[in-house]
Structure formats: C-alpha cells, structure tokens
Scaffold this motif. Structure first.
Motif: not given
Length: 483
Positions: A173-188
């Motif tokens: 997923l990190i690779q898939d979004i490498s060209t994106s500027d979209s915000h990310v929410l990480i939960q854990g």
C-alpha cells in the motif's frame, strides 16, 4: 524510382526554393512524413511547438539565412530535449576540413549537394535505425531503473516492517500511494510502529526531499498545542518573547505526522479541519493568514468511530483524515516478524552501545516467541536493548532476558499457534544456516545451541530440502563432514 522504404517524421531545414520542396517530396514518396521550413529559427520554433511529437530526425542545410547550419546543429545538440535527434548536414563544400567542421559541430552525417535520391533515402533509413535502437535502449534502461527502484523499495520496506502477510500488504500500500498526496490515517495499538510506517510513507513519496515533522498531540495541553501546531506572535501570551513558527509552517512542502490525533480537543479539531480544507491558518495572536502545503499523516490508538459516537471526535475531520486508512496489527498477531525486528534492533543498538551482539540463542528466541507482547514492537525493542546491555557474550541467552519473560507461566500452546511457531522456528534456523553457507558449526554457535540440538531441529523441520534450494544438490548434504 524511389521505392517506399521507411516510416518516421523528418524535419527539413532548407531555404533553397528548388532543393527544399524536392527533398520533402522525395521523403514523402519513400513513406516518411516530412516537414519543410526555410530557416534555423523556424526549425527551432517548429521543434518547440512539437512537444512530445518531435521529429525523428533533421535534414539541415549549412547555408541558411540568419543562423547558419553549423551554429544550429551546435545549439540543437546542447538542448536536453533535442540533443538525441539525428542530424544530417547538407552542403555544397566537398572538402575534408569542412566535413570535419560539420561533424565536430554535432552533425551525425554529411551529404554533398547535389545528392543522389537513393543515397539520401538510404542514409535517412540508417539514421532512423540508429534512432530507434537508441530509443529502445533508453526505454529498457528506464524500465530497468523503475523495476530496480521498486525492488529496492520493497526490500527496504520488508526489512523495515517485516515479512508477515499483513505487513507485506502495508508495504504494498505504501508503494501504491507513493505518488499520491492524499492524507493518511494510521490506527493501531500503542507501540505497533505507527511512526515508522508514517516515516516510510514520507520516504517513499514525492515529498521525500521535504521535511518530515512529528508532533505528539497528547503531549501538550490545548493552549500550547495551538502554538506548537500553528506558531505564535511575540507577546501573544505570557512567555511568548519572540515569534515562533508552528509545525505546519515547518512542514511546508513535506509531511506532518500528527501522532495521537484522537486526543485533540474539539476546538483544535475545528482549526485542523480548516487547515485540511483550505490549507490556511493564523499564528496564535496573529492576524496574517498563512498557507501550508503539508501532507498530513495522522495516527491514533483510540477507536475513532467510537469517539465520534461519544461526541468527542468530529465526523467531518475523521473523513478528511481517513482518505487512506492503514490498520497496524499488534505484534502478537504477526510473530513471524519478530526475527527481522530483532535483527534490526541488534544492528541499531550494536552501534549505539558499541557492542557486537550477533543474535539470540534458540532457547532465548523460544522465550521471546512465547511472550504475548502487550507493549508490541516498542516492548520488543526495550527487551533487545536491555538484553544487549546485560549480554556477556556475542549471543543473548535466556539469562540475559528480563525476569518477567523468563518467569512467566507457559500454558499449553494451541495446535494452530504451535504450527505457526514451528514455521517461524524453521525460517529462523534456515536463515542462520544460509547466512553461514550451511556450516552447522558456525550456525550452532550463532544460535547458542549444540550441534546435536541443531541436527535435531534440522531433521524436525526437514531442512535437507532447504539446502538443495540454496544450491547444495548433494543428497544428505546436511550430514556432510563440512559441519
């Protein structure tokens, strides 16, 4: 009679009222798409307008009005976009010095006027074959470079995050979004490595040359959090003795990591929502509206959907942050990542502590795998550091581990969990053997077990097959005298 023989786009730069149209028609008859201009300036303007549809080659007369052919070819070969377009120079000067001068200026070939039509077409075809070969090699190099970069990124992320299926999915997923500027929410849960993932997202993104700014939102009371996030003006509150930049200003052009976003108060959530929507804010005590181009990665160990139900987290902010969602599993659900994480921590603390601890003994690793790790990766890192400080040799043994790990009750392990542990043990032993080139003496020493114990485990896990996979084709090679 010229037979159709080629395809491609050719630009003819020729001011001769007879030779120019004749050359163009000759090329068209041979199957080429030909364009004709009467001066170097027109030719360069034509190239500039062409964009991605640049001609495949250029036929250039030496004697031109304005800028002559030799100046033109020199300029073309200095241009980053046009330097690889082949150029054949036309001239009436049939002297060696003039030919050398033309070729030294950057011309790829030289043709004396009047020329034979068949010779012109043959030379154009030859140049275009070279051009196509160059383009093919260039594309292949670019493809190989992209594949290499992707493989390097996958290796980096696997080394950093682990090899379990769930962490591999996060790496992908990190690779898939490498060209994106979209915000990310990480939960854990706390200690699962959310900041490590956030930093990996930044390092793999187009913003990697920009700053990566971290702020723990739970570490500040509300009034100070405003100042930390957005900055303040001198005199805006007691102790504000100078103007201060906020984290959003510092993160401009890069990434800001908002850890523990679930602890932010509702008034601050309103301001954050405006920053996300409009990319604008004001410093505390200031009137100037500032802009930011920071990508936001937020993280929390709180259940934000439950927090929304309780009215302590805004639903609109949640959906603004949760464009891309990453759920990080606790360490107890991905114990197969433990060997890689342990290796990472050993490398890190060998440098920090000035030690040379190579690995955990098999008995110590067994204890590590039986532990439930309520503190997740952070707890594992703490255990590795503590054990390295206490280790008296280059192998960590059970006595080096914290008492709470060694003294815990070990109830019967369910069959499916035992199968997972057996798989992890097999992979661990195989990795050590491969690292030692299947030298059992060295492998046993690294793992802190006797060779007889190692042989027993090799038989248990049927690792004779493993040796053949690494290139040892000799039957029964694991029982060879080399050990």
């Amino acid at each position: 009679m010229i037979q159709p023989s080629g395809t491609g786009h050719v630009l003819v730069i020729e001011d001769d009222p007879f030779n120019g149209p004749f050359t163009q028609q000759l090329l068209v008859s041979a199957g080429f798409e030909a364009y004709l201009v009467g001066s170097a300036e027109e030719g360069i303007e034509f190239l500039d307008r062409s964009g991605d549809n640049c001609p495949d080659m250029i036929l250039l007369d030496v004697n031109l009005p304005g800028m002559d052919g030799l100046e033109t070819v020199t300029k073309l070969k200095a241009h980053p976009e046009y330097q690889y377009i082949p150029v054949i120079i036309f001239t009436v000067h049939d002297t060696l010095d003039y030919k050398i001068q033309g070729l030294n200026s950057g011309g790829d070939d030289y043709l004396i006027k009047p020329y034979e039509p068949d010779e012109l077409i043959a030379r154009v075809n030859a140049m275009l074959r070279i051009r196509r070969l160059y383009c093919s090699l260039r594309d292949e190099r670019q493809t190989n470079r992209r594949l290499s970069e992707t493989m390097d990124a996958n290796q980096r992320l696997s080394h950093l995050l682990g090899h379990s299926p769930r962490m591999k999915s996060i790496a992908e997923l990190i690779q898939d979004i490498s060209t994106s500027d979209s915000h990310v929410l990480i939960q854990g849960e706390s200690g699962t490595g959310k900041e490590v993932i956030a930093r990996a997202i930044h390092e793999e993104s187009l913003r990697k040359k920009g700053p990566f700014i971290v702020i723990n939102c739970a570490a500040y009371p509300e009034t100070l959090l405003h100042s930390e996030l957005f900055g303040h003006e001198k005199g805006s509150f007691t102790g504000a003795i100078r103007r201060k930049q906020g984290r959003f200003e510092q993160a401009d052009g890069g990434t800001i990591f908002l850890d523990e976003i679930g602890e932010v108060s509702l008034p601050t959530q309103v301001i954050l929502l405006r920053v996300i929507q409009e990319r604008q804010f004001e410093r505390v005590g200031g009137e100037e509206t500032l802009s930011t181009n920071a990508r936001i990665i937020a993280a929390t160990n709180r259940n934000l959907k439950q927090a929304m139900t309780e009215g302590i987290f805004r639903e609109d902010l949640y959906w603004r942050l949760n464009v891309i969602s990453i759920g990080v599993p606790p360490l107890r659900e991905r114990k197969e990542d433990i060997p890689q994480l342990v290796t990472n921590f050993l490398d890190r603390y060998n440098v920090r502590l000035g030690k040379n601890v190579r690995s955990f003994s098999q008995e110590a690793m067994d204890i590590v795998f039986r532990h439930n790790w309520p503190g997740n990766v952070r707890e594992l890192e703490n255990v590795v550091e503590r054990s390295m400080v206490l280790a008296k040799t280059d192998i960590i043994v059970p006595g080096d581990l914290p008492a709470e790990l060694r003294g815990q009750d070990n109830p019967a392990i369910p069959a499916h969990v035992q199968a997972d542990l057996d798989s992890v043990e097999r992979d661990y032993i195989k990795s050590i053997l491969e690292k030692c080139n299947w030298n059992k003496y060295k492998a046993a020493k690294i793992m802190g077990i006797s060779r007889s114990t190692l042989y027993s485990k090799i038989r248990k896990h049927d690792l004779d097959l493993g040796a053949s996979e690494t290139g040892d084709k000799t039957p029964g090679s694991l029982r060879s005298s080399r050990a």
